[in-house]
Write a protein that holds these residues in place. Structure first.
Motif, PDB file in Angstrom:
ATOM      1  N   ASP A  38      30.405  58.740  92.054  1.00 50.13           N
ATOM      2  CA  ASP A  38      30.391  59.941  92.876  1.00 50.13           C
ATOM      3  C   ASP A  38      29.046  60.666  92.735  1.00 50.13           C
ATOM      4  O   ASP A  38      28.423  60.637  91.657  1.00 50.13           O
ATOM      5  CB  ASP A  38      31.526  60.875  92.434  1.00 50.13           C
ATOM      6  CG  ASP A  38      31.719  62.049  93.377  1.00 50.13           C
ATOM      7  OD1 ASP A  38      32.529  61.915  94.310  1.00 50.13           O
ATOM      8  OD2 ASP A  38      31.043  63.084  93.192  1.00 50.13           O
ATOM      9  N   PRO A  39      28.566  61.313  93.785  1.00 50.22           N
ATOM     10  CA  PRO A  39      27.296  62.054  93.700  1.00 50.22           C
ATOM     11  C   PRO A  39      27.254  63.100  92.582  1.00 50.22           C
ATOM     12  O   PRO A  39      26.171  63.431  92.096  1.00 50.22           O
ATOM     13  CB  PRO A  39      27.201  62.720  95.080  1.00 50.22           C
ATOM     14  CG  PRO A  39      27.964  61.815  95.991  1.00 50.22           C
ATOM     15  CD  PRO A  39      29.093  61.282  95.172  1.00 50.22           C
ATOM     16  N   ALA A  40      28.418  63.576  92.159  1.00 56.39           N
ATOM     17  CA  ALA A  40      28.444  64.560  91.073  1.00 56.39           C
ATOM     18  C   ALA A  40      27.868  63.996  89.783  1.00 56.39           C
ATOM     19  O   ALA A  40      27.433  64.755  88.902  1.00 56.39           O
ATOM     20  CB  ALA A  40      29.878  65.029  90.833  1.00 56.39           C
ATOM     21  N   PHE A  41      27.824  62.670  89.667  1.00 51.59           N
ATOM     22  CA  PHE A  41      27.356  62.036  88.440  1.00 51.59           C
ATOM     23  C   PHE A  41      25.874  61.641  88.517  1.00 51.59           C
ATOM     24  O   PHE A  41      25.350  61.050  87.577  1.00 51.59           O
ATOM     25  CB  PHE A  41      28.225  60.824  88.109  1.00 51.59           C
ATOM     26  CG  PHE A  41      29.612  61.207  87.708  1.00 51.59           C
ATOM     27  CD1 PHE A  41      29.971  61.309  86.380  1.00 51.59           C
ATOM     28  CD2 PHE A  41      30.565  61.524  88.673  1.00 51.59           C
ATOM     29  CE1 PHE A  41      31.233  61.704  86.004  1.00 51.59           C
ATOM     30  CE2 PHE A  41      31.837  61.921  88.306  1.00 51.59           C
ATOM     31  CZ  PHE A  41      32.181  62.008  86.975  1.00 51.59           C
ATOM     32  N   THR A  42      25.246  61.975  89.600  1.00 58.28           N
ATOM     33  CA  THR A  42      23.809  61.682  89.731  1.00 58.28           C
ATOM     34  C   THR A  42      22.984  62.959  89.843  1.00 58.28           C
ATOM     35  O   THR A  42      21.787  62.887  90.102  1.00 58.28           O
ATOM     36  CB  THR A  42      23.561  60.798  90.968  1.00 58.28           C
ATOM     37  OG1 THR A  42      24.004  61.491  92.155  1.00 58.28           O
ATOM     38  CG2 THR A  42      24.304  59.475  90.857  1.00 58.28           C
ATOM     39  N   LYS A  43      23.612  64.090  89.634  1.00 57.53           N
ATOM     40  CA  LYS A  43      22.905  65.362  89.729  1.00 57.53           C
ATOM     41  C   LYS A  43      21.979  65.557  88.529  1.00 57.53           C
ATOM     42  O   LYS A  43      22.358  65.289  87.383  1.00 57.53           O
ATOM     43  CB  LYS A  43      23.897  66.524  89.788  1.00 57.53           C
ATOM     44  CG  LYS A  43      24.697  66.600  91.079  1.00 57.53           C
ATOM     45  CD  LYS A  43      25.645  67.793  91.047  1.00 57.53           C
ATOM     46  CE  LYS A  43      26.457  67.892  92.331  1.00 57.53           C
ATOM     47  NZ  LYS A  43      27.425  69.024  92.290  1.00 57.53           N
ATOM     48  N   ALA A  44      20.792  66.039  88.793  1.00 60.75           N
ATOM     49  CA  ALA A  44      19.833  66.334  87.729  1.00 60.75           C
ATOM     50  C   ALA A  44      20.279  67.577  86.965  1.00 60.75           C
ATOM     51  O   ALA A  44      20.786  68.533  87.546  1.00 60.75           O
ATOM     52  CB  ALA A  44      18.442  66.551  88.316  1.00 60.75           C
ATOM     53  N   ASP A  45      20.092  67.550  85.656  1.00 60.54           N
ATOM     54  CA  ASP A  45      20.424  68.689  84.802  1.00 60.54           C
ATOM     55  C   ASP A  45      19.129  69.247  84.230  1.00 60.54           C
ATOM     56  O   ASP A  45      18.463  68.597  83.415  1.00 60.54           O
ATOM     57  CB  ASP A  45      21.362  68.238  83.670  1.00 60.54           C
ATOM     58  CG  ASP A  45      21.929  69.395  82.870  1.00 60.54           C
ATOM     59  OD1 ASP A  45      21.145  70.263  82.454  1.00 60.54           O
ATOM     60  OD2 ASP A  45      23.156  69.420  82.661  1.00 60.54           O
ATOM     61  N   ASP A  46      18.761  70.439  84.655  1.00 63.29           N
ATOM     62  CA  ASP A  46      17.478  71.012  84.243  1.00 63.29           C
ATOM     63  C   ASP A  46      17.395  71.234  82.738  1.00 63.29           C
ATOM     64  O   ASP A  46      16.321  71.085  82.151  1.00 63.29           O
ATOM     65  CB  ASP A  46      17.237  72.340  84.975  1.00 63.29           C
ATOM     66  CG  ASP A  46      16.983  72.154  86.460  1.00 63.29           C
ATOM     67  OD1 ASP A  46      16.630  71.014  86.849  1.00 63.29           O
ATOM     68  OD2 ASP A  46      17.158  73.119  87.218  1.00 63.29           O
ATOM     69  N   PHE A  47      18.516  71.587  82.108  1.00 61.44           N
ATOM     70  CA  PHE A  47      18.483  71.806  80.667  1.00 61.44           C
ATOM     71  C   PHE A  47      18.081  70.528  79.943  1.00 61.44           C
ATOM     72  O   PHE A  47      17.356  70.559  78.948  1.00 61.44           O
ATOM     73  CB  PHE A  47      19.841  72.286  80.153  1.00 61.44           C
ATOM     74  CG  PHE A  47      19.818  72.771  78.727  1.00 61.44           C
ATOM     75  CD1 PHE A  47      19.663  74.113  78.430  1.00 61.44           C
ATOM     76  CD2 PHE A  47      19.922  71.875  77.665  1.00 61.44           C
ATOM     77  CE1 PHE A  47      19.619  74.550  77.113  1.00 61.44           C
ATOM     78  CE2 PHE A  47      19.882  72.299  76.354  1.00 61.44           C
ATOM     79  CZ  PHE A  47      19.725  73.653  76.066  1.00 61.44           C
ATOM     80  N   PHE A  48      18.560  69.399  80.462  1.00 63.33           N
ATOM     81  CA  PHE A  48      18.252  68.102  79.868  1.00 63.33           C
ATOM     82  C   PHE A  48      17.114  67.421  80.630  1.00 63.33           C
ATOM     83  O   PHE A  48      17.193  66.252  80.998  1.00 63.33           O
ATOM     84  CB  PHE A  48      19.507  67.237  79.811  1.00 63.33           C
ATOM     85  CG  PHE A  48      20.464  67.665  78.738  1.00 63.33           C
ATOM     86  CD1 PHE A  48      20.363  67.165  77.455  1.00 63.33           C
ATOM     87  CD2 PHE A  48      21.433  68.619  79.005  1.00 63.33           C
ATOM     88  CE1 PHE A  48      21.220  67.579  76.445  1.00 63.33           C
ATOM     89  CE2 PHE A  48      22.311  69.042  78.012  1.00 63.33           C
ATOM     90  CZ  PHE A  48      22.204  68.528  76.730  1.00 63.33           C
ATOM     91  N   SER A  49      16.064  68.192  80.855  1.00 65.32           N
ATOM     92  CA  SER A  49      14.795  67.670  81.389  1.00 65.32           C
ATOM     93  C   SER A  49      14.952  66.990  82.747  1.00 65.32           C
ATOM     94  O   SER A  49      14.211  66.065  83.075  1.00 65.32           O
ATOM     95  CB  SER A  49      14.163  66.694  80.381  1.00 65.32           C
ATOM     96  OG  SER A  49      14.054  67.277  79.100  1.00 65.32           O
ATOM     97  N   GLY A  50      15.935  67.429  83.527  1.00 69.51           N
ATOM     98  CA  GLY A  50      16.140  66.854  84.846  1.00 69.51           C
ATOM     99  C   GLY A  50      16.884  65.533  84.843  1.00 69.51           C
ATOM    100  O   GLY A  50      16.994  64.876  85.890  1.00 69.51           O
TER     101      GLY A  50
END
Length: 448
Positions: free
Chosen positions: A374-386
């Motif tokens: 699902d696209p929810a699992f490919t979202k970049a996380d800014d806290f973890f360096s994107g």
């Protein structure tokens, strides 16, 4: 120790050792993000104009644990099935939560229709089949293939004939690392490259030694998490046989490997000397006092508490495999008078669509692998360096193998961790400490 011990004996035993209960890799941590007091709520969503539900009203009591979106999902369900409403009791303290059920089952009075069971307490209840509905009889077999095989088996009898609960969230383990700290030591910061640099435990130890010699800092934060990382990669069982309950920890090569690698880290100085959840440990997270933490998906919440470290973390895979720490199941105590309606609700609540809602609303990592695309699992996380960290948890989840813990796991685990503590703090002889832990475990098994 036999798995056929009576429920009454088990009740006495677990109440005596309740304070030792642990979470999902069988340790004492849940998915709570806040200390939410117990409360009772009845869903009151409006009913649609048309319904095919029978006229009889059904009220289902639901004892939930920690921070979830299950009350919101129950309201959605009532909107679809207006004759079914819910009374929630939510508890933040997982030991009290499970002790309350133990007391109710012992008295044959007061148990809820629906109970959220944390994996760390599974062995307290898995053999009490007369106290719970067998979900296989209600249709669970038809949905088993939707879930991770190892997760499903955590709530199954050894022969698979009895299913205690339906899977909710999981806690796959990964290697969290500080990019600024590893870069200063000349190590790669790219997750794939860093994973490759530590993809065996021998390489992990070698990199750890080199890192500490260069920086003066421990490579990994503490002994318990290092030991857990190796221990949970055991094949099939850890300290106890799943067939007859006998102690096998001294002959399980992965337990000895976990012990020896941790001892090596202590003696070479690349494992830190702090305690899990201590102020010193939290401070080292904030200060960059170490390079790597081996922990489950929900540990990201603890790391995020060090807000000033945003953009300095990434995630790599553990060497040689993965493990799980945490997660729960939804069970139906037999005292409930509406098993059909209760099962229809819980199977809906933990389906693909709603596990995605739980992930997005409460951070509960799904146990349905079809969601990992699902696209929810490919979202970049800014806290973890994107980095798309959900994808890393998914990789870990797919590497986990089923493993049996047994009702004496936590007490036995404490023997080996105390042995490592003595090696760390008192410079005790590792062999003597190992032998002492084995002797303690054997005596415990004999008494039980």
């Amino acid at each position: 120790m036999k798995r056929s011990k009576s429920w009454a004996i088990l009740l006495i035993a677990v109440l005596m050792v309740a304070s030792l209960a642990a979470c999902g890799g069988n340790n004492n941590k849940t998915n709570n993000t806040a200390n939410k007091p117990a409360e009772t709520t009845k869903t009151d969503a409006a009913a649609p104009a048309e319904t095919t539900e029978p006229a009889e009203d059904v009220v289902l009591s639901f004892w939930s644990l920690g921070t979830t979106n299950y009350e919101a999902l129950a309201k959605e369900y009532t909107a679809l099935h207006p004759n079914v409403t819910f009374k929630f009791q939510n508890t933040a303290d997982q030991t009290a939560h499970h002790n309350n059920l133990t007391t109710a089952l012992s008295a044959n009075s007061g148990a809820p229709d629906i109970f959220q069971l944390e994996i760390g307490f599974m062995e307290r209840f898995i053999n009490a089949q007369d106290k719970f509905y067998n979900l296989n009889d209600l249709g669970a077999k038809d949905i088993a293939s939707n879930y991770l095989d190892w997760k499903w088996k955590q709530a199954s009898s050894i022969d698979g004939s009895f299913q205690l609960g339906l899977p909710t969230d999981i806690g796959p383990t990964v290697a969290y690392y500080r990019t600024d700290v590893v870069e200063a030591a000349g190590l790669p910061t790219d997750p794939d490259q860093f994973s490759a640099a530590i993809d065996t435990w021998d390489k992990f130890a070698a990199v750890g030694k080199q890192f500490t010699e260069k920086t003066g800092k421990p490579f990994t934060d503490l002994t318990d998490l290092l030991y857990n990382g190796l221990r949970d990669q055991s094949e099939d069982q850890i300290y106890y046989s799943k067939t007859d309950g006998s102690f096998i920890g001294d002959t399980n090569p992965q337990v000895k490997k976990a012990y020896d690698v941790t001892v090596k880290g202590i003696q070479e100085g690349w494992v830190g000397n702090t305690l899990l959840w201590s102020p010193e440990w939290n401070q080292s997270i904030a200060d960059g006092g170490f390079a790597v933490m081996l922990g489950p998906a929900w540990m990201a919440g603890t790391i995020r508490n060090a807000a000033d470290t945003a953009g300095k973390w990434k995630i790599a895979q553990l060497p040689e495999g993965a493990g799980n720490w945490g997660g729960s199941f939804i069970t139906l105590p037999k005292e409930g008078k509406h098993p059909k309606e209760a099962y229809e609700f819980i199977s809906w609540m933990v389906n693909k669509e709603n596990q995605l809602k739980s992930f997005e609303a409460s951070g509960l990592f799904p146990s349905i692998p079809a969601l990992y695309d699902d696209p929810a699992f490919t979202k970049a996380d800014d806290f973890f360096s994107g980095q798309a960290i959900a994808g890393e948890y998914a990789k870990s989840a797919n590497r986990i193998k089923p493993v049996y813990y047994g009702p004496l796991h936590d007490q036995t685990d404490a023997f080996f961790k105390n042995a490592l503590k003595n090696v760390l703090e008192q410079k005790a002889d590792p062999t003597k400490e190992w032998n002492n832990a084995v002797d303690q475990a054997k005596k415990l098994a004999e008494r039980s």
